[in-house]
Scaffold this active site. Sequence first.
Site, PDB file in Angstrom:
ATOM      1  N   ASP A  13      35.732 167.650 -22.515  1.00 16.80           N
ATOM      2  CA  ASP A  13      35.604 167.797 -21.060  1.00 16.80           C
ATOM      3  C   ASP A  13      34.213 167.363 -20.591  1.00 16.80           C
ATOM      4  O   ASP A  13      34.065 166.710 -19.550  1.00 16.80           O
ATOM      5  CB  ASP A  13      35.937 169.228 -20.604  1.00 16.80           C
ATOM      6  CG  ASP A  13      35.426 170.296 -21.557  1.00 16.80           C
ATOM      7  OD1 ASP A  13      35.037 169.956 -22.688  1.00 16.80           O
ATOM      8  OD2 ASP A  13      35.399 171.475 -21.169  1.00 16.80           O
ATOM      9  N   ASP A  46      42.630 158.228 -26.111  1.00 14.06           N
ATOM     10  CA  ASP A  46      43.523 157.533 -25.179  1.00 14.06           C
ATOM     11  C   ASP A  46      42.964 157.669 -23.760  1.00 14.06           C
ATOM     12  O   ASP A  46      42.815 156.690 -23.017  1.00 14.06           O
ATOM     13  CB  ASP A  46      44.917 158.185 -25.270  1.00 14.06           C
ATOM     14  CG  ASP A  46      45.984 157.422 -24.522  1.00 14.06           C
ATOM     15  OD1 ASP A  46      45.697 156.310 -24.045  1.00 14.06           O
ATOM     16  OD2 ASP A  46      47.107 157.941 -24.394  1.00 14.06           O
ATOM     17  N   LYS A  59      37.234 169.385 -29.178  1.00 14.10           N
ATOM     18  CA  LYS A  59      37.392 170.566 -28.320  1.00 14.10           C
ATOM     19  C   LYS A  59      37.375 171.769 -29.267  1.00 14.10           C
ATOM     20  O   LYS A  59      38.317 172.573 -29.336  1.00 14.10           O
ATOM     21  CB  LYS A  59      38.722 170.431 -27.546  1.00 14.10           C
ATOM     22  CG  LYS A  59      38.955 171.494 -26.507  1.00 14.10           C
ATOM     23  CD  LYS A  59      38.106 171.332 -25.265  1.00 14.10           C
ATOM     24  CE  LYS A  59      38.353 172.474 -24.297  1.00 14.10           C
ATOM     25  NZ  LYS A  59      37.348 172.556 -23.229  1.00 14.10           N
ATOM     26  N   TYR A  78      50.442 163.096 -30.514  1.00  9.91           N
ATOM     27  CA  TYR A  78      51.506 162.107 -30.306  1.00  9.91           C
ATOM     28  C   TYR A  78      52.424 161.972 -31.522  1.00  9.91           C
ATOM     29  O   TYR A  78      53.493 161.382 -31.433  1.00  9.91           O
ATOM     30  CB  TYR A  78      50.910 160.723 -29.964  1.00  9.91           C
ATOM     31  CG  TYR A  78      50.037 160.702 -28.728  1.00  9.91           C
ATOM     32  CD1 TYR A  78      49.985 161.779 -27.861  1.00  9.91           C
ATOM     33  CD2 TYR A  78      49.264 159.586 -28.427  1.00  9.91           C
ATOM     34  CE1 TYR A  78      49.179 161.756 -26.728  1.00  9.91           C
ATOM     35  CE2 TYR A  78      48.464 159.554 -27.294  1.00  9.91           C
ATOM     36  CZ  TYR A  78      48.415 160.651 -26.451  1.00  9.91           C
ATOM     37  OH  TYR A  78      47.624 160.619 -25.331  1.00  9.91           O
ATOM     38  N   ASP A 125      40.465 154.737 -21.538  1.00 12.55           N
ATOM     39  CA  ASP A 125      40.923 154.215 -20.253  1.00 12.55           C
ATOM     40  C   ASP A 125      39.893 154.492 -19.167  1.00 12.55           C
ATOM     41  O   ASP A 125      39.650 153.651 -18.299  1.00 12.55           O
ATOM     42  CB  ASP A 125      42.288 154.804 -19.865  1.00 12.55           C
ATOM     43  CG  ASP A 125      43.427 153.902 -20.304  1.00 12.55           C
ATOM     44  OD1 ASP A 125      43.187 153.061 -21.206  1.00 12.55           O
ATOM     45  OD2 ASP A 125      44.540 154.015 -19.764  1.00 12.55           O
TER      46      ASP A 125
END
Length: 357
Positions: free
Chosen positions: A224, A248, A191, A141, A252
């Site tokens: 994942d 993020d 990852k 971001y 959620d």
Amino acid sequence: MNAKIVLLPGDGIGPEVIREAEAVLRHIATKFGHTFTFSSHMIGGCAIDATGSALPDETLAACREADAVLLGAVGGPKWDDPKAKTRPEAGLLKIRKELGLYANLRPITTFDCLLDSSPLKRNIIEGTDILFFRELTGGLYFGKSGLEQNADGSETAYSTMTYSTHEIERIVRMAAQAAMKRRKKLTMVDKANVLEASRLWRRVSERVVKTEFPELAYDVVLVDSMAMHLISRPATFDVVVTENMFGDILTDEGSMLPGSLGLLPSASLGEPGPGLYEPIHGSAPDIAGKGLANPLATILAAAMLLRHSLNLSEEAAAIEAAVTSVLNSGHRTKDIAQKGQTSISTTEMGQLVLKAL
Ligand code: NAD
């Protein structure tokens, strides 16, 4: 202890839920012999109306001088015009940036008496108590990004995930310190099988934990896999730390587990300087001014404020126990009431927490 607490009620239900959380903090001060000084300032839509800015200088200056900041919520249809010069959310982004808040903490805790409100089966969700640390100021971001025209008229876009050793060290250390005060278990999500930035996370994180926190049980999970584990075995995690975008998405996903938005607090921390505490829900304009808002997320944010900014763990635990006891006694605001169950108002819920304290 003496502490300066800045209140930023904001818009919509913000002032209603902050009022109840302030009353709880005042009660804690009296009960435990502390002196908390409160001052209230504008942010968001109400600040735009009054000053033209979503974060007036006077608000920012007060926050910088405070020990901690408690925020309600910002925004609403009145300020939704896409052509508007400034929007309420600009106030939130600016305050996070100006206070250097690089770590976002989100507890995902369940209440036994509300287990049946979860979209997951009771036997899976039972006992879940996770504290997420999401890195907030780096990664995709904030990395270099761009859009290029290709010779054939098509376009190519890119966003880069950039992290420095220092950025990883400071949040892993903060998460590890929190894990030491909990069940001494830390999970780092990355990852690393694909991303270079993740491989740096893996090396730095392992070094920090092994050298500074050897007592911690530490594991790494690919993002994942984490998306699956979070809904198949959420109760097995304690503290989880991860980079910005993974956090993020995972937080959620996690926020759905307890079954109600009105119960979840969050904190954003940096060092040095005050932490910012808030419920994860928005300004709920559909119920603003009707006395229907659930104040518990904001009251639990106040508990986080005591624990993380003022180091008052006993006082924080007292608030959390009071909230649990009110819920166990069957009291519900409308958002968490089952069909046919009578519900109570924002103020009544606040009063019950005070009584339980
Ligand atoms: P929202 O969280 O405000 O509301 C979603 C739904 O949950 C609504 O039906 C609302 O009534 C309900 N709800 C939320 N909090 C509740 C509470 N404490 N008690 C009972 N019910 C509750 O999200 P939204 O509707 O998408 O957004 C409304 C406004 O809030 C928008 O302007 C948005 O930009 C803003 N917003 C602000 C923040 C923030 O200040 N951090 C976060 C999210 C959204």
